[in-house]
Design a protein around this motif. Sequence first.
Motif, PDB file in Angstrom:
ATOM      1  N   ALA A  33       4.725  84.675  -6.685  1.00  0.00           N
ATOM      2  CA  ALA A  33       5.341  83.628  -7.049  1.00  0.00           C
ATOM      3  C   ALA A  33       5.008  83.009  -8.355  1.00  0.00           C
ATOM      4  O   ALA A  33       3.736  83.316  -8.906  1.00  0.00           O
ATOM      5  N   CYS A  34       5.590  82.409  -9.097  1.00  0.00           N
ATOM      6  CA  CYS A  34       5.387  82.017 -10.309  1.00  0.00           C
ATOM      7  C   CYS A  34       5.643  80.099 -10.387  1.00  0.00           C
ATOM      8  O   CYS A  34       6.847  79.869  -9.736  1.00  0.00           O
ATOM      9  N   ILE A  35       5.030  79.751 -11.069  1.00  0.00           N
ATOM     10  CA  ILE A  35       5.208  78.066 -11.240  1.00  0.00           C
ATOM     11  C   ILE A  35       5.439  77.792 -12.577  1.00  0.00           C
ATOM     12  O   ILE A  35       4.306  78.123 -13.521  1.00  0.00           O
ATOM     13  N   ASP A  36       6.080  77.183 -12.862  1.00  0.00           N
ATOM     14  CA  ASP A  36       6.372  76.711 -14.275  1.00  0.00           C
ATOM     15  C   ASP A  36       7.460  75.412 -14.425  1.00  0.00           C
ATOM     16  O   ASP A  36       8.057  75.331 -13.340  1.00  0.00           O
ATOM     17  N   GLU A  37       7.622  74.792 -15.665  1.00  0.00           N
ATOM     18  CA  GLU A  37       8.714  73.961 -15.545  1.00  0.00           C
ATOM     19  C   GLU A  37       9.880  74.571 -16.247  1.00  0.00           C
ATOM     20  O   GLU A  37      10.051  75.330 -17.030  1.00  0.00           O
ATOM     21  N   MET A  38      11.136  73.701 -16.004  1.00  0.00           N
ATOM     22  CA  MET A  38      12.457  74.031 -16.784  1.00  0.00           C
ATOM     23  C   MET A  38      12.823  72.924 -17.172  1.00  0.00           C
ATOM     24  O   MET A  38      12.959  71.683 -16.683  1.00  0.00           O
ATOM     25  N   LEU A  39      13.436  72.934 -18.365  1.00  0.00           N
ATOM     26  CA  LEU A  39      14.180  71.827 -19.111  1.00  0.00           C
ATOM     27  C   LEU A  39      15.415  71.972 -18.976  1.00  0.00           C
ATOM     28  O   LEU A  39      16.255  72.826 -19.551  1.00  0.00           O
ATOM     29  N   VAL A  40      16.411  70.763 -18.577  1.00  0.00           N
ATOM     30  CA  VAL A  40      17.658  71.037 -18.458  1.00  0.00           C
ATOM     31  C   VAL A  40      17.846  69.927 -19.580  1.00  0.00           C
ATOM     32  O   VAL A  40      17.834  68.999 -19.856  1.00  0.00           O
ATOM     33  N   VAL A  41      19.025  70.656 -20.608  1.00  0.00           N
ATOM     34  CA  VAL A  41      19.224  69.897 -21.868  1.00  0.00           C
ATOM     35  C   VAL A  41      19.884  68.485 -21.534  1.00  0.00           C
ATOM     36  O   VAL A  41      21.020  68.620 -20.725  1.00  0.00           O
ATOM     37  N   PHE A  42      19.524  67.359 -22.059  1.00  0.00           N
ATOM     38  CA  PHE A  42      20.058  66.192 -21.996  1.00  0.00           C
ATOM     39  C   PHE A  42      19.603  65.286 -23.152  1.00  0.00           C
ATOM     40  O   PHE A  42      18.438  65.087 -23.228  1.00  0.00           O
ATOM     41  N   ARG A  43      20.393  64.577 -23.743  1.00  0.00           N
ATOM     42  CA  ARG A  43      20.076  63.521 -24.894  1.00  0.00           C
ATOM     43  C   ARG A  43      20.628  62.380 -24.675  1.00  0.00           C
ATOM     44  O   ARG A  43      20.553  61.571 -25.690  1.00  0.00           O
ATOM     45  N   GLY A  44      21.252  61.906 -23.474  1.00  0.00           N
ATOM     46  CA  GLY A  44      21.846  60.387 -23.396  1.00  0.00           C
ATOM     47  C   GLY A  44      20.623  59.913 -22.884  1.00  0.00           C
ATOM     48  O   GLY A  44      19.353  59.899 -23.070  1.00  0.00           O
TER      49      GLY A  44
END
Length: 603
Positions: free
Chosen positions: A269-280
Amino acid sequence: MSQRDRNICRWLEESDSDAEDQRDEPELPNEDCSDVEDVPLDHVIESECQSDSEIDVDELCENNDDGDVPVDDQSSDDDVPLARYRNYFGKNRFRWSSQPPVSRSRTLQHNIIHQPPGLKRNFRDVLNRNTKPSDIWQLFFIDDMLEEIVKYTNEKIIKIRPNYQNQTCVHDLDVMELKALIGMLYYTAIFKENHTHYTCWYSTDGTGREIYRCIMSKNRFEILLNCLRFDDASTRDERRSTDKAAPISQLFGKLIQNCKEVCSIGSYACIDEMLVVFRGRCGFKMYMPKKPNKYGLKIMCMTDARNGYLVDGYIYLGKDSDSQGLPDEYQRLNKPTQSVLRLIASIEGTHRNVTTDNWFTSVELMKILKQKQLTLVGTLKKNKREVPPQFLPSRHRDVGSSIFGFTSDATLVSYVPKQNKSVLVLSSMHHMPTIDPQKQKPEMITFYNSTKGGVDTLDQKCAIYSTSRRTQRWPMAVFYRMLDVSAANSYIISNMNQAQRKVPRLNFMKQLAKELIEPHLRRRVNQFGLQRDLQNAIRRVLKIDEEPRSFSAGSSDKLETRKTCSTCDPKKKRKTFHLCFQCKNPICVECSQKMCISCRDKL
């Protein structure tokens, strides 16, 4: 006896006594080389550990009772060969042995996986010769989730309906039309038009796409995107006091629960963060300068390290949000450790390995995962207090060299990829100083490189076929990412189907979008008042014959009753003369002699 003989006898007696003293010295066994112990101060190197910079190691003390390395007052550690060290000590007196522990078994118990990867038992009957992409997709977006979206969206539509004079585009939504909307969003991902303004799709000058006009009108698409809701608005403020992500947390949690129940990941398994694009505007929007888009919503994820299947995740809501749902004894742990413990709840006791980066990796996490029958492999920050000074970057270390430190539970390696640099990797899975013969790197380094990209693989799949659109509502940004993740997980499961051949992901996405919109198209083709050319376009998409027209027996192509031309502008009110011999639509003399303008253009 002469003076020379007496000197020889005295020298032999002194050498025998020294040999007996050396044989009486106790040796430190390999099993007793872990954890923090009360070691005399003369064994500890007190120095400030700086990360990613050159560090001058202090001098060792003279009096070394364990006989580690005898040094002079004016000699530094850099002059002493590292191979002569028996033990290495961190700033907090954590001891690492230079010798690996004795292995009593061929394969260690924590490396034996008992749970096979793939679909779980309750869902194995889904994969067969007749399995469709939409069948797999509905394992993640179940009907209950779609009905909730329909329910709360209709509440919003009812509120805005009095503001419209034309009520044709503000009718209630149903599950069939919602699937068609999702299929339309998947088409925008396939055609890479998710950032194109939707008015361009409906152009009739040849620059638009016919499939969008077939699914729904331009005004209806705009209204549905503006009215999509995922929770009860009447109780939202109350739930926001305890949950900042209340507008979509319930729907997101159901998707994650379905991902856990449907499929079992592999051994790593791999654990990391994911960034969802949002500028509001959003209270928990993150700024991550190392990411390509930099601003967005952070989602902590655990995926399969090989194929990127998302098995668990949660939306990061700011400080102290990582400890939600954890027992009281874990509330005082470090935040990265709490994040990992929150994600691994579904794989505890399965003897899997968890790969993390230097933000999560620590000796504290390694010990807790061992209690949960899991192993850890990850890079380690150089400012950790358990890291010995000998493992830090130094100009005296050769490029490609490695130093190993062992305890009874873990192994620490320091590898030099280039001059004045070092990489630290901590592993509770590896216990031997093995070097990869092909790459000339430690096996721990190559294993980490092969398992560190699970979340990055999923993020790449979501970016290639992305349904995300520009929006000022952060729940919509999360909803778009949920659609991307469900499609990526569906494709991974479809590749497990042995009864069918593997297809490219582009073909899979096209088939999925077509199956989602097809029921709505079959209903819309018979809708009253729909333009004839649009009906014919829908029939071409569905691959069905055009609706035949009935004529009186013995009549020719001449019309008995005069009607308005079907191809000309209705405002001109041109009377028809005969039927087009190809499409059988009534046309006027201005169009052509025997063929209408639309049929002539096609030829």
